[in-house]
Design an enzyme around this catalytic site. Structure first.
Site, PDB file in Angstrom:
ATOM      1  N   PHE A 163       0.836  -1.196   0.000  1.00 36.88           N
ATOM      2  CA  PHE A 163       0.000   0.000   0.000  1.00 36.88           C
ATOM      3  C   PHE A 163       0.871   1.247   0.000  1.00 36.88           C
ATOM      4  O   PHE A 163       1.800   1.366   0.789  1.00 36.88           O
ATOM      5  CB  PHE A 163      -0.910   0.016   1.236  1.00 36.88           C
ATOM      6  CG  PHE A 163      -1.829   1.209   1.279  1.00 36.88           C
ATOM      7  CD1 PHE A 163      -2.792   1.407   0.308  1.00 36.88           C
ATOM      8  CD2 PHE A 163      -1.733   2.133   2.307  1.00 36.88           C
ATOM      9  CE1 PHE A 163      -3.639   2.510   0.353  1.00 36.88           C
ATOM     10  CE2 PHE A 163      -2.587   3.229   2.376  1.00 36.88           C
ATOM     11  CZ  PHE A 163      -3.542   3.424   1.392  1.00 36.88           C
ATOM     12  N   GLY A 164       0.549   2.180  -0.904  1.00 38.39           N
ATOM     13  CA  GLY A 164       1.229   3.464  -0.974  1.00 38.39           C
ATOM     14  C   GLY A 164       0.246   4.604  -0.782  1.00 38.39           C
ATOM     15  O   GLY A 164      -0.837   4.578  -1.362  1.00 38.39           O
ATOM     16  N   TYR A 165       0.624   5.590   0.005  1.00 40.72           N
ATOM     17  CA  TYR A 165      -0.245   6.733   0.291  1.00 40.72           C
ATOM     18  C   TYR A 165       0.454   8.056   0.009  1.00 40.72           C
ATOM     19  O   TYR A 165      -0.154   9.119   0.096  1.00 40.72           O
ATOM     20  CB  TYR A 165      -0.721   6.702   1.744  1.00 40.72           C
ATOM     21  CG  TYR A 165       0.429   6.627   2.728  1.00 40.72           C
ATOM     22  CD1 TYR A 165       1.010   7.778   3.241  1.00 40.72           C
ATOM     23  CD2 TYR A 165       0.936   5.396   3.125  1.00 40.72           C
ATOM     24  CE1 TYR A 165       2.084   7.705   4.113  1.00 40.72           C
ATOM     25  CE2 TYR A 165       1.996   5.313   3.996  1.00 40.72           C
ATOM     26  CZ  TYR A 165       2.564   6.472   4.497  1.00 40.72           C
ATOM     27  OH  TYR A 165       3.623   6.390   5.354  1.00 40.72           O
ATOM     28  N   GLY A 166       1.742   8.001  -0.333  1.00 46.23           N
ATOM     29  CA  GLY A 166       2.539   9.178  -0.661  1.00 46.23           C
ATOM     30  C   GLY A 166       3.237   8.931  -1.977  1.00 46.23           C
ATOM     31  O   GLY A 166       2.611   8.522  -2.961  1.00 46.23           O
ATOM     32  N   SER A 167       4.549   9.114  -1.993  1.00 47.23           N
ATOM     33  CA  SER A 167       5.297   8.991  -3.251  1.00 47.23           C
ATOM     34  C   SER A 167       5.237   7.591  -3.855  1.00 47.23           C
ATOM     35  O   SER A 167       5.435   7.441  -5.067  1.00 47.23           O
ATOM     36  CB  SER A 167       6.749   9.427  -3.067  1.00 47.23           C
ATOM     37  OG  SER A 167       7.406   8.601  -2.128  1.00 47.23           O
ATOM     38  N   GLU A 227      11.997   3.116   2.588  1.00 44.48           N
ATOM     39  CA  GLU A 227      11.066   3.601   3.607  1.00 44.48           C
ATOM     40  C   GLU A 227      11.640   3.643   5.023  1.00 44.48           C
ATOM     41  O   GLU A 227      11.051   4.265   5.893  1.00 44.48           O
ATOM     42  CB  GLU A 227       9.799   2.741   3.605  1.00 44.48           C
ATOM     43  CG  GLU A 227       9.047   2.762   2.293  1.00 44.48           C
ATOM     44  CD  GLU A 227       8.527   4.148   1.922  1.00 44.48           C
ATOM     45  OE1 GLU A 227       8.013   4.862   2.810  1.00 44.48           O
ATOM     46  OE2 GLU A 227       8.651   4.525   0.741  1.00 44.48           O
TER      47      GLU A 227
END
Length: 182
Positions: free
Chosen positions: A12-16, A89
């Site tokens: 899951f990605g929520y930024g870059s 990350e």
């Protein structure tokens, strides 16, 4: 971590990670994570700031819900993808890895590797006013570039994905105005 029968995994990605995942994937979908919200809540002393002049980067703070992107990764690609994500990350280990339940845009539920903000880490900034976020972001620069560029990329890419985040848009306007005045 739950896996599909084929051994594939989800991230899951929520930024870059939404616009620059940096790893091969089989599928990409809009996804929603409940119980967390996108926030500038991590002091950045690596990517977007320094120890002397920290900036801010995104984290998933407790509460609310966040829309982002989910990536399905082939089993054969998982070891390299996981190593890449750990390096990207976790330069200062401000996040912890978690298996979270996501709802995909097509209605499926999947378990995904998600990097959650560690509220006990010294770089946890917590809940900051937009004014304080602006002060920290304006003028901050790290190994990955200017902090304002990170905010701008976020706002532009969210808009391109059809996602509006008015608080992030307001923050960007404040930072740009502050930097233009200096």
């Amino acid at each position: 971590m739950s896996r599909a029968d084929s051994g594939e995994r989800w991230v899951f990605g929520y930024g870059s990670l939404m616009w620059r995942p940096g790893f091969p994937f089989l599928e990409r979908q809009h996804a929603t994570l409940h119980g967390r919200r996108r926030a500038f809540c991590i002091y950045s002393v690596h990517h977007r700031g320094t120890y002397e002049r920290p900036g801010l980067v995104l984290g998933l703070a407790p509460g609310g819900a966040v829309r982002g992107k989910a990536y399905r990764v082939a089993q054969a690609d998982w070891p390299a993808t996981y190593d890449y994500l750990r390096e990207r990350e976790q330069p200062t280990e401000t996040y912890y890895e978690s298996s979270t339940s996501l709802r995909l845009a097509d209605g499926r539920r999947v378990e995904a590797l998600t990097f959650l903000s560690d509220v006990k880490h010294p770089q946890w900034a917590g809940v900051l006013s937009l004014e304080r976020q602006c002060e920290l972001i304006a003028g901050a620069t790290g190994l990955s570039g200017r902090n304002v560029d990170y905010v701008r990329d976020l706002v532009e890419h969210l808009r391109a994905e059809g996602l509006r985040d008015r608080a992030m848009e307001r923050l960007l306007a404040m930072v740009e105005a502050r930097e233009a005045a200096t």
